[in-house]
Write an enzyme that holds these catalytic residues in place. Structure first.
Site, PDB file in Angstrom:
ATOM      1  N   GLN A 725      43.590   5.655  27.628  1.00  0.00           N
ATOM      2  CA  GLN A 725      44.804   6.065  28.334  1.00  0.00           C
ATOM      3  C   GLN A 725      45.949   6.345  27.376  1.00  0.00           C
ATOM      4  O   GLN A 725      46.784   7.207  27.622  1.00  0.00           O
ATOM      5  CB  GLN A 725      45.231   4.990  29.329  1.00  0.00           C
ATOM      6  CG  GLN A 725      44.427   4.978  30.603  1.00  0.00           C
ATOM      7  CD  GLN A 725      44.461   6.303  31.334  1.00  0.00           C
ATOM      8  OE1 GLN A 725      45.514   6.769  31.744  1.00  0.00           O
ATOM      9  NE2 GLN A 725      43.299   6.935  31.491  1.00  0.00           N
ATOM     10  N   HIS A 728      46.636   9.970  26.241  1.00  0.00           N
ATOM     11  CA  HIS A 728      47.110  11.000  27.174  1.00  0.00           C
ATOM     12  C   HIS A 728      48.411  11.629  26.708  1.00  0.00           C
ATOM     13  O   HIS A 728      48.599  12.836  26.802  1.00  0.00           O
ATOM     14  CB  HIS A 728      47.303  10.409  28.575  1.00  0.00           C
ATOM     15  CG  HIS A 728      46.102  10.569  29.454  1.00  0.00           C
ATOM     16  ND1 HIS A 728      45.659  11.792  29.895  1.00  0.00           N
ATOM     17  CD2 HIS A 728      45.257   9.651  29.989  1.00  0.00           C
ATOM     18  CE1 HIS A 728      44.589  11.630  30.652  1.00  0.00           C
ATOM     19  NE2 HIS A 728      44.322  10.333  30.724  1.00  0.00           N
ATOM     20  N   GLU A 794      48.544   2.104  37.431  1.00  0.00           N
ATOM     21  CA  GLU A 794      47.742   3.239  37.885  1.00  0.00           C
ATOM     22  C   GLU A 794      46.261   2.874  37.811  1.00  0.00           C
ATOM     23  O   GLU A 794      45.508   3.078  38.751  1.00  0.00           O
ATOM     24  CB  GLU A 794      48.037   4.451  37.011  1.00  0.00           C
ATOM     25  CG  GLU A 794      47.212   5.681  37.362  1.00  0.00           C
ATOM     26  CD  GLU A 794      47.382   6.806  36.346  1.00  0.00           C
ATOM     27  OE1 GLU A 794      46.978   7.941  36.656  1.00  0.00           O
ATOM     28  OE2 GLU A 794      47.896   6.552  35.238  1.00  0.00           O
ATOM     29  N   HIS A 795      45.831   2.343  36.673  1.00  0.00           N
ATOM     30  CA  HIS A 795      44.450   1.903  36.468  1.00  0.00           C
ATOM     31  C   HIS A 795      44.446   0.421  36.112  1.00  0.00           C
ATOM     32  O   HIS A 795      45.256  -0.017  35.288  1.00  0.00           O
ATOM     33  CB  HIS A 795      43.781   2.665  35.320  1.00  0.00           C
ATOM     34  CG  HIS A 795      43.841   4.152  35.449  1.00  0.00           C
ATOM     35  ND1 HIS A 795      44.802   4.919  34.813  1.00  0.00           N
ATOM     36  CD2 HIS A 795      43.065   5.024  36.141  1.00  0.00           C
ATOM     37  CE1 HIS A 795      44.607   6.196  35.097  1.00  0.00           C
ATOM     38  NE2 HIS A 795      43.561   6.283  35.911  1.00  0.00           N
ATOM     39  N   ASP A 828      37.785   8.731  35.724  1.00  0.00           N
ATOM     40  CA  ASP A 828      38.506   9.955  35.387  1.00  0.00           C
ATOM     41  C   ASP A 828      37.656  11.199  35.617  1.00  0.00           C
ATOM     42  O   ASP A 828      38.187  12.285  35.882  1.00  0.00           O
ATOM     43  CB  ASP A 828      38.933   9.932  33.914  1.00  0.00           C
ATOM     44  CG  ASP A 828      40.343   9.381  33.747  1.00  0.00           C
ATOM     45  OD1 ASP A 828      41.012   9.151  34.769  1.00  0.00           O
ATOM     46  OD2 ASP A 828      40.779   9.186  32.604  1.00  0.00           O
ATOM     47  N   HIS A 887      65.025  11.581  80.443  1.00  0.00           N
ATOM     48  CA  HIS A 887      63.743  10.904  80.220  1.00  0.00           C
ATOM     49  C   HIS A 887      63.347  10.125  81.476  1.00  0.00           C
ATOM     50  O   HIS A 887      62.192  10.182  81.923  1.00  0.00           O
ATOM     51  CB  HIS A 887      63.854   9.931  79.037  1.00  0.00           C
ATOM     52  CG  HIS A 887      63.775  10.581  77.693  1.00  0.00           C
ATOM     53  ND1 HIS A 887      64.710  11.480  77.247  1.00  0.00           N
ATOM     54  CD2 HIS A 887      62.851  10.458  76.699  1.00  0.00           C
ATOM     55  CE1 HIS A 887      64.387  11.874  76.031  1.00  0.00           C
ATOM     56  NE2 HIS A 887      63.255  11.279  75.671  1.00  0.00           N
TER      57      HIS A 887
END
Length: 902
Positions: A725, A728, A794-795, A828, A887
């Site tokens: 990661q 990235h 995230e992970h 992934d 109503h």
């Protein structure tokens, strides 16, 4: 005008109203703090810092604890002035103890005389008149006019003697609590060039007709005069550096609204109140308002956001910035979008290079002798120094704030210099930083700390290493800071994104082609490829095709299983049936990043659930390559998932094209997919524009991963997951939560990180992301999971002996990977789960992309006569309670017929 008073001798009666008043004090000038004990300023500091009060006087209410060193400390700590009794100033202070511009003399009303003010004249810069103790409240009230006459004589006498540094001496006045202070009285004293001290308890931000208190803005502006027929006040708007942005007009109403909202609000001569930037996004944060010496004009100090002050999208109405402000804006822009490989990008990405340049330029400045050379070298040093500041989110305003704080100090620094190596000699190797630390040891503790920080930088540069913390040794505040992601300056990003989006809306395909040429370096003939896609553009080797096909099958299987095509049918009571069923979103846009990598995996992760859901139109956007083509792997996936068009564009322009539509790009109903901060900003901008009628999948930030590892983990596996990661991007963050790991095992993980990272093609990126990441040592799984759930990664990878037993304890994570043989890379690419996941802590409330992302759910209901009869009275009563007669009637008219037939 007034001096607002915050009385700290008693607890502040906090309320929403008091909070609002305190929040506005810095907008209108000087605040006076009453304090009881000058040896304990903790409450003052708390209030000052919480409400950003920078201009304040301190009025000690006990004189028995005062001495010169304590007074100097008050002023060194930031007080603009200190209020002291006239006796103390005359009898206990020498003329050179404290500068006159930092002292205020308090005088009783009876003692206030021209003779006394003359005796104090060279020692003080202001006077504060307090009620006499030998008058009853009633006598003071009855003599108020004569008191003002007495004060008027005193003010006129005092102001015959201006301050040596320029300007007039301030006169403040207090009233006994029994006299109700009204706006007219404030105006009377203001007209005499004096100000009343008014407790914040007596002030409000509410409209005057809605309170018995004094509106703080009205008290501030009551002395203003206008020579205009419309009664408006000429207003100069400046930024935090005092640079004029433009000329506008204000009214008392607009000033009241500006102080209430803390925004730039002015008076349009044609349209009433003008909320600057309300439609364009170029809003202003109000810092302060000043009244000029003739009390007929205003100056607004603001932080200007968006494209600039002028409607022509320039920084000011007099053109663009120049000098330091222009350099600051340029560097801020370059930080966000410096051309890849450019020198400026290297300066932002390589702290060692920037440090070397700063030291080099400092040496050259010291060696320069001529006026021209000194100016030249100083400009170079300022450029690199400001680059260092911008890289660390420090602005010119921050620097000036520090200079202003230093200017307030009476105690001067001793002037010691830290010895360094001879910076005038060039390094034999710019990348060798060891000689930068070859300095003599200083006795200055600050210098020792700086030395240690420098050495840590060298270690970090030589070894690719994460920061380390122990949960048992850090404060709760530090733990909270570890949970935070880097702050994204959304205002600056929106300033760049908004014009791009507007351009695409106005010029359609022409704008798309121009922007693609500008940002991607290729001039296209058409911005789209329409299906069926030419086979020659999808040509890939067999191994790649086989890999994509297998990933496709796994992802398809998992996402097919998520789709419940049945209709939920529930009978809530006899005669009433409710239904829930799904329908595909008709048209969707899928953003597949290009940037630094080809990402067919993202095309799979977005395209397959859209295909499974049955979306009729799928537009896939991907930045073109330098030859104008799209990656063959991405186009092959687009073909497999049934995309109708591929948009050859990236960034904000691609999002705008899909959100609003162009001549060749159909407008979509929802946009999904990851991207950089510009893509995310454009998605959020479009979603917030009701005319776009668009939704998005989720906000996004940089990639992130959290690993929880115990003593059964394999160091090489843990390191490989962290690096998967970290590569990235430079803003990616990875976290290792180590559960009672032995020191030798932790050292092995650290060695593996450096060893594996050094062999990666993207090692330069990892050198930036890993040092920003950290290891947190904890003693038990409870602490580990609590930190992970608070972080909401995230992970999440569980490198544990029995990972399955802990999964029920995970509350917040985008996707979880269980055990040593479940690397995040499989998720992934090909295991079946989706890799488009919430980042930045959004896993607390968002799910990753899934089949449901591309579906919408509808409900239906059917009532029989019997069902309506049974529920009718309930519905009618609730409608009656809410005052919605139509109503109620819609039910009543039917129920009446039903019951008449029985």
């Amino acid at each position: 005008m007034i001096f607002p008073v915050v009385d700290l001798t008693n607890p502040i009666p906090y309320s929403d109203e008091i909070h609002d008043v305190l929040s506005s004090l810095n907008c209108i000038g000087t605040t006076v703090f009453f304090i009881d004990n000058i040896d304990d300023l903790s409450v003052l500091v708390e209030v000052r810092d919480r409400y950003h009060i920078t201009d304040y006087w301190i009025f000690p209410q006990r004189g028995d604890t005062l001495d010169v060193p304590k007074l100097i400390k008050l002023l060194d700590d930031g007080a603009t002035k200190v209020v002291l009794s006239s006796d103390f100033i005359l009898k206990k202070l020498r003329i050179d103890d404290i500068p006159a511009e930092r002292l205020v003399a308090s005088l009783t009303l009876n003692a206030a005389s021209p003779e006394l003010t003359d005796a104090l004249s060279e020692k003080v810069s202001a006077y504060l008149i307090i009620p006499s103790t030998n008058h009853s409240n009633s006598s003071i009230f009855s003599m108020f006019d004569s008191i003002l006459d007495q004060v008027s004589v005193l003010i006129k006498h005092v102001q015959k003697h201006p301050l040596p540094s320029g300007g007039q001496k301030d006169i403040g006045m207090m009233l006994p609590p029994s006299i109700k202070l009204e706006l007219e009285l404030i105006k009377q004293l203001s007209d005499l060039n004096g100000r009343f001290l008014v407790s914040v308890d007596a002030l409000t931000l509410k409209e005057p007709d809605k309170t018995t208190k004094i509106n703080i803005a009205d008290a501030f502006t009551c002395s203003l005069k206008s020579d205009r027929a419309d009664g408006l006040f000429t207003t100069v708007v400046v930024d935090e550096q005092g640079i004029a942005l433009g000329l506008v007009y204000s009214s008392r109403e607009s000033v009241r609204e500006a102080i209430r909202t803390k925004k730039g609000v002015y008076q349009s001569r044609k349209r009433g109140l003008w909320y600057k930037g309300a439609t364009s996004g170029a809003v202003q944060k109000l810092k302060s308002i000043n009244i000029d010496c003739d009390e007929d004009a205003l100056r607004f100090v603001v932080e200007q956001l968006g494209s600039g002050f002028c409607h022509l999208n320039t920084n000011t109405c007099f053109g663009h910035y120049n000098g330091l402000k222009a350099l600051e804006k340029t560097l801020q822009s370059r930080k966000l979008s410096a051309p890849p490989g450019s020198y400026t990008q290297k300066l932002f990405q390589q702290p060692d290079l920037l440090k070397s340049k700063i030291m080099e330029e400092a040496g050259e400045l010291c060696s320069a002798t001529s006026k021209e050379n000194i100016a030249w070298e100083a400009a170079d040093l300022i450029y690199f120094t400001l680059t260092k500041c911008i890289a660390n989110e420090v602005t010119l305003a921050d620097i000036e704030e520090q200079l202003n704080k230093r200017a307030l100090k009476i105690t001067r620094r001793p002037g010691n210099a830290k010895l360094q190596r001879d910076v005038t000699k060039p390094d034999s190797n710019d990348n060798d930083k060891s000689d930068l630390l070859n300095d003599d040891k200083s006795t200055d503790s600050d210098n020792k700390q700086a030395d240690e920080e420098d050495r840590q930088d060298v270690v970090a540069e030589g070894t690719i290493k994460m920061q380390k913390y122990d949960l048992s040794e850090i404060t709760p505040e530090k733990r909270s800071s570890l949970l935070q992601r880097p702050i994204i300056k959304s205002d600056e990003i929106l300033e760049r994104v908004r014009p791009i989006v507007d351009d695409v809306r106005k010029r359609g395909d022409v704008a798309l082609l121009d922007l693609t040429a500008k940002y991607d370096g290729v001039r296209l003939q058409s911005p789209v490829i329409t299906s069926p896609f030419p086979p020659e553009l999808m040509s890939i080797d067999d191994a790649t095709k086989s890999a994509i096909d297998q990933a496709f099958d796994n992802i398809l299987k998992f996402h097919e299983a998520q789709y419940d095509r049945s209709t939920l049918v529930v009978g809530t009571m006899p005669g009433i049936t409710c239904y829930r069923f799904s329908r595909p979103i008709k048209s969707v846009g899928l953003y597949v990043p290009g940037g630094t990598a080809v990402l067919p995996s993202t095309a799979l992760m977005l395209g397959i659930p859209a295909m499974v859901a049955g979306c009729k139109e799928i537009v896939m956007a991907c930045p073109p390559r330098k030859d104008g083509s799209v990656a063959s792997e991405v186009l092959y996936v687009a073909h497999k998932i049934g995309a109708t068009k591929v948009l050859l564009a990236g960034g904000a322009q691609a999002v705008a094209a899909m959100a609003y539509g162009t001549e060749s790009v159909p407008k979509v109903d929802k946009i999904c997919g990851p991207g950089n901060q510009y893509v995310t900003a454009a998605k959020m901008l479009a979603q917030n524009d009701s005319s776009a009628m668009i939704s998005i999948d989720m906000p996004a930030g940089p990639s992130e991963l959290l690993v929880i590892a115990d003593d059964t983990s394999v160091p090489a596996y843990v390191a490989s997951d962290l690096l998967s990661q970290a590569e990235h991007g430079e803003d990616s963050q990875v976290v290792l939560v180590a559960v009672s790991l032995a020191s030798n095992l932790l050292e092995e993980i650290e060695k593996e990180i450096h060893k594996q990272a050094s062999c990666l093609p993207r090692v330069d990126i990892v050198r930036q992301s890993i040092p920003k990441s950290f290891i947190l040592n904890v003693t038990n799984m409870s602490d580990a999971l609590k930190f992970s759930n608070d972080y909401a990664p995230e992970h999440l990878i569980l490198h544990l002996e029995d990972p399955d037993s802990w999964i029920n304890e995970v509350d917040n994570a985008g996707s979880i990977f269980l055990g040593s043989y479940s690397p995040e890379s499989c998720g992934d690419y090909a295991s079946g789960t989706n890799h488009t996941l919430p980042t930045y802590g959004y896993a607390r409330m968002y799910s990753g992309v899934n089949t449901q992302t591309f579906l919408k759910h509808m409900t239906a209901q059917k009532l029989t006569m019997d069902g309506l009869d049974k529920i009718g009275d309930t519905v009618m009563r609730l409608a009656e309670i809410e005052g919605l007669e139509a109503h109620r009637n819609a039910v009543a008219i039917r129920v009446k017929d039903i019951r008449n037939t029985k």
